[in-house]
Design a protein around this motif. Structure first.
Motif, PDB file in Angstrom:
ATOM      1  N   UNK A 164       0.826  -1.217   0.000  1.00 43.51           N
ATOM      2  CA  UNK A 164       0.000   0.000   0.000  1.00 43.51           C
ATOM      3  C   UNK A 164       0.862   1.270   0.000  1.00 43.51           C
ATOM      4  N   UNK A 165       2.046   1.217   0.607  1.00 44.84           N
ATOM      5  CA  UNK A 165       2.919   2.384   0.663  1.00 44.84           C
ATOM      6  C   UNK A 165       3.634   2.621  -0.665  1.00 44.84           C
ATOM      7  N   UNK A 166       4.028   1.555  -1.336  1.00 36.87           N
ATOM      8  CA  UNK A 166       4.809   1.677  -2.570  1.00 36.87           C
ATOM      9  C   UNK A 166       3.939   1.727  -3.830  1.00 36.87           C
ATOM     10  N   UNK A 167       2.796   1.049  -3.809  1.00 39.79           N
ATOM     11  CA  UNK A 167       1.953   0.982  -4.997  1.00 39.79           C
ATOM     12  C   UNK A 167       2.562   0.053  -6.043  1.00 39.79           C
ATOM     13  N   UNK A 168       2.232   0.309  -7.315  1.00 41.52           N
ATOM     14  CA  UNK A 168       2.766  -0.505  -8.412  1.00 41.52           C
ATOM     15  C   UNK A 168       4.092   0.096  -8.854  1.00 41.52           C
ATOM     16  N   UNK A 169       5.154  -0.705  -8.776  1.00 38.08           N
ATOM     17  CA  UNK A 169       6.505  -0.185  -9.029  1.00 38.08           C
ATOM     18  C   UNK A 169       7.314  -1.140  -9.901  1.00 38.08           C
ATOM     19  N   UNK A 170       8.389  -0.604 -10.462  1.00 34.78           N
ATOM     20  CA  UNK A 170       9.361  -1.391 -11.209  1.00 34.78           C
ATOM     21  C   UNK A 170      10.568  -1.589 -10.305  1.00 34.78           C
TER      22      UNK A 170
END
Length: 322
Positions: A300-306
């Protein structure tokens, strides 16, 4: 020493073998007449010979090789279990068709066409031959030089039928091999195209929020991101949860099976699914996009990331679904 009756076409294709202790007397073995269905030229490597085998399926090397550039009569054709075409050039002598090219039935005969491994003083006697028809009477002499004679035969309906049938077998084998190669090429191209689309769509989701139970397109959890990308980029309907997604596809890597070694990027392909946890209870999934990187709905803190793979947080299971 086994007596081999070869169907080699030539003015003088007899083999002379000396210095072999097993030969105590001179014996000539005459093969029965046969109708050649075609004639081929060995197209292997300059100065090298093509192995002659006892069978087209799991045969053994006979110790003889057909010299590059020589002309041979073909008595039969066959296709092995892998779909490869073979030519029979003797009573039980076979060569691989992929190392030959077809030539006309009136192509001049070759001499000194065969070599034998581990035998000394191998020589041939060369003589001028008259033009022959496909029907050939073959002679092999062990321990002495003999000449190969040919007989002219009348074309019959039976011969025409045999030639036609043999041609059909060859054409079918070539068509089957070509179809297999085309199918593999198309499948490879399609997989590559899907992988590219998956990478592009996965990157487009980077920056979107994480929400457990969300199905997109505005927010995702880890497994819904995988399902959304594969469905919309490749038309693939993957299961919704990590528990079911880990059961799909081919296992490329599993930590318990790899002695605890972390997965290497060299073993991965674009579009592979990366899982964390055990196969019975995976807790996270991501999409591998190449260059040791993956896209995932992380937290929830980072979200969708690479992210880039590290040994500290390395996947424990890799599944290939493309």
């Amino acid at each position: 020493m086994t007596k081999h009756k070869l169907f080699k076409l030539g003015a003088a294709a007899a083999l002379t073998v000396t210095g072999v202790s097993a030969i105590t007397s001179l014996k000539t073995v005459r093969a029965a007449n046969f109708t050649a269905i075609k004639r081929v030229k060995i197209n292997y490597l300059p100065g090298k010979g093509l192995n002659i085998w006892t069978n087209y399926n799991k045969g053994k090397f006979m110790g003889y090789r057909a010299k590059d550039g020589t002309i041979w009569n073909v008595a039969e054709t066959a296709v092995d279990k892998k779909g490869n075409l073979w030519y029979k050039v003797g009573t039980r002598e076979w060569i691989e068709a992929r190392y030959t090219v077809d030539v006309g039935m009136d192509t001049p005969a070759s001499t000194n066409a065969k070599t034998k491994d581990k035998v000394t003083n191998v020589s041939t006697k060369k003589k001028t031959s008259k033009k022959t028809t496909p029907k050939v009477n073959n002679v092999i002499s062990l321990g002495t030089v003999t000449k190969k004679s040919t007989k002219k035969s009348t074309k019959t309906k039976s011969k025409a039928a045999k030639v036609k049938k043999a041609k059909q077998i060859v054409d079918a084998a070539v068509k089957k091999t070509s179809k297999k190669l085309t199918t593999k090429k198309v499948a490879s191209t399609q997989a590559s195209s899907k992988a590219g689309a998956i990478v592009a769509l996965a990157k487009q989701q980077v920056g979107k929020p994480y929400a457990w139970g969300a199905n997109g397109p505005d927010s995702f959890d880890c497994s819904s991101l995988v399902q959304y990308v594969f469905k919309n980029a490749a038309g693939m309907n993957l299961p919704r949860t990590t528990y079911d997604q880990v059961k799909v596809g081919q296992t490329v890597y599993q930590k318990s099976q790899a002695n605890g070694q972390p997965v290497s990027a060299s073993n991965l392909q674009v579009g592979d699914l990366l899982f964390w946890g055990s196969e019975s209870a995976p807790y996270h999934v991501a999409i591998y996009i190449g260059n040791n990187q993956y896209v995932n709905a992380a937290t929830p803190e980072q979200g969708t990331i690479l992210q880039t793979m590290t040994s500290y947080f390395a996947p424990t299971i890799v599944k290939r679904v493309l």
